[in-house]
Motif scaffolding. Sequence first.
Motif, PDB file in Angstrom:
ATOM      1  N   PHE A 142       0.830  -1.208   0.000  1.00 14.39           N
ATOM      2  CA  PHE A 142       0.000   0.000   0.000  1.00 14.39           C
ATOM      3  C   PHE A 142       0.865   1.258   0.000  1.00 14.39           C
ATOM      4  O   PHE A 142       0.998   1.947   1.014  1.00 14.39           O
ATOM      5  N   TRP A 166       1.572   5.197  -1.479  1.00 17.90           N
ATOM      6  CA  TRP A 166       0.590   6.272  -1.654  1.00 17.90           C
ATOM      7  C   TRP A 166      -0.009   6.237  -3.050  1.00 17.90           C
ATOM      8  O   TRP A 166      -1.190   6.561  -3.236  1.00 17.90           O
ATOM      9  N   SER A 224      -2.567   3.361  -3.015  1.00 20.38           N
ATOM     10  CA  SER A 224      -3.718   3.742  -2.197  1.00 20.38           C
ATOM     11  C   SER A 224      -4.584   4.764  -2.918  1.00 20.38           C
ATOM     12  O   SER A 224      -5.820   4.693  -2.880  1.00 20.38           O
ATOM     13  N   LEU A 255      -6.576   3.021  -5.546  1.00 19.26           N
ATOM     14  CA  LEU A 255      -7.674   2.259  -4.945  1.00 19.26           C
ATOM     15  C   LEU A 255      -8.819   3.180  -4.544  1.00 19.26           C
ATOM     16  O   LEU A 255      -9.994   2.841  -4.731  1.00 19.26           O
TER      17      LEU A 255
END
Length: 307
Positions: free
Chosen positions: A225, A227, A230, A233
């Motif tokens: 994960f 940045w 993320s 996502l």
Amino acid sequence: MVTHPFFSQRKVVILLATLCCLLWGSAYPAIKNGYALFAIAADDIPSKMVFAGVRFIAAGGLLLLMAVLTRRALGGLSWKKLGEITTLGLTQTSLQYVFFYIGLAYTTGVKGSIMNATGTFFSVLLAHFIYHNDRLSWNKVIGCAVGFVGVMVVNFNQSLLDFHFTLLGEGSVVMAAFILSAASIYGKKVSQDMDSVVLTGYQLAIGGVALTVGGALFGGSLSGFSWQASALLVYLVLLSSVAFALWTILLKYNRVGLVTIFNFLIPVFGAILSAIFLGESILEWKNVLALVLVCGGIFLVTKESRG
């Protein structure tokens, strides 16, 4: 059929349905980049299921939070209604994605995109037998055919000339398209006496949980994960929540055939956006021709519905 003074307007249907398809089309390059950022191998279907599951759980949760903030009722559902919502989530979100991912693992992206477009035919055909005001006509048949040709054009390359068909590959993608079409019509029925945002939130979350648990049981996981991963996502979560909620509302207040014909735009937008964000060539005659054909098909079907 229940109508709405805003969402039943033809220009609103065209605008919002096109927006949904644009968002879903953008998911193709976004998901592909997501696999790279989360280091998910091409043949790692369980991890892909977990990736999709996390995305849909978050999207469903976001919609339910929005429902709470806008004072929509979340509780008070009967056991029958809960069963209907669960069935919708397990079919529309979970089952069709499992078949879709399995199919893509055993066929090319070109053929997968084309086979997936058969869902529009299934929707129009099923609506003909279920709704007395959504019958087949020559305009609909020709419009679907023209739109399907457009999907073939945008995906045309040497692999399109390979007519090899397997049940695990192309067969699974067609099954996914059929499941999604049938589930969308079932969702229209479920949504008639329920708020569309709440329904979409619940079904996405339930389907997402099933995908996550199923993928994890088969050894899937999601890690890395950063940045960038993320942020991607988060975009996919917002994309899913907005597109699915709007699509559910459009299906609730309009004929199935009028809305689902826009699905032909998804692979066209997907091809064009993939070209932009994945560094591929976009200035090709096939992209323009495909868009013209798909829009022509949509025009024929929506013209049919004017009466």
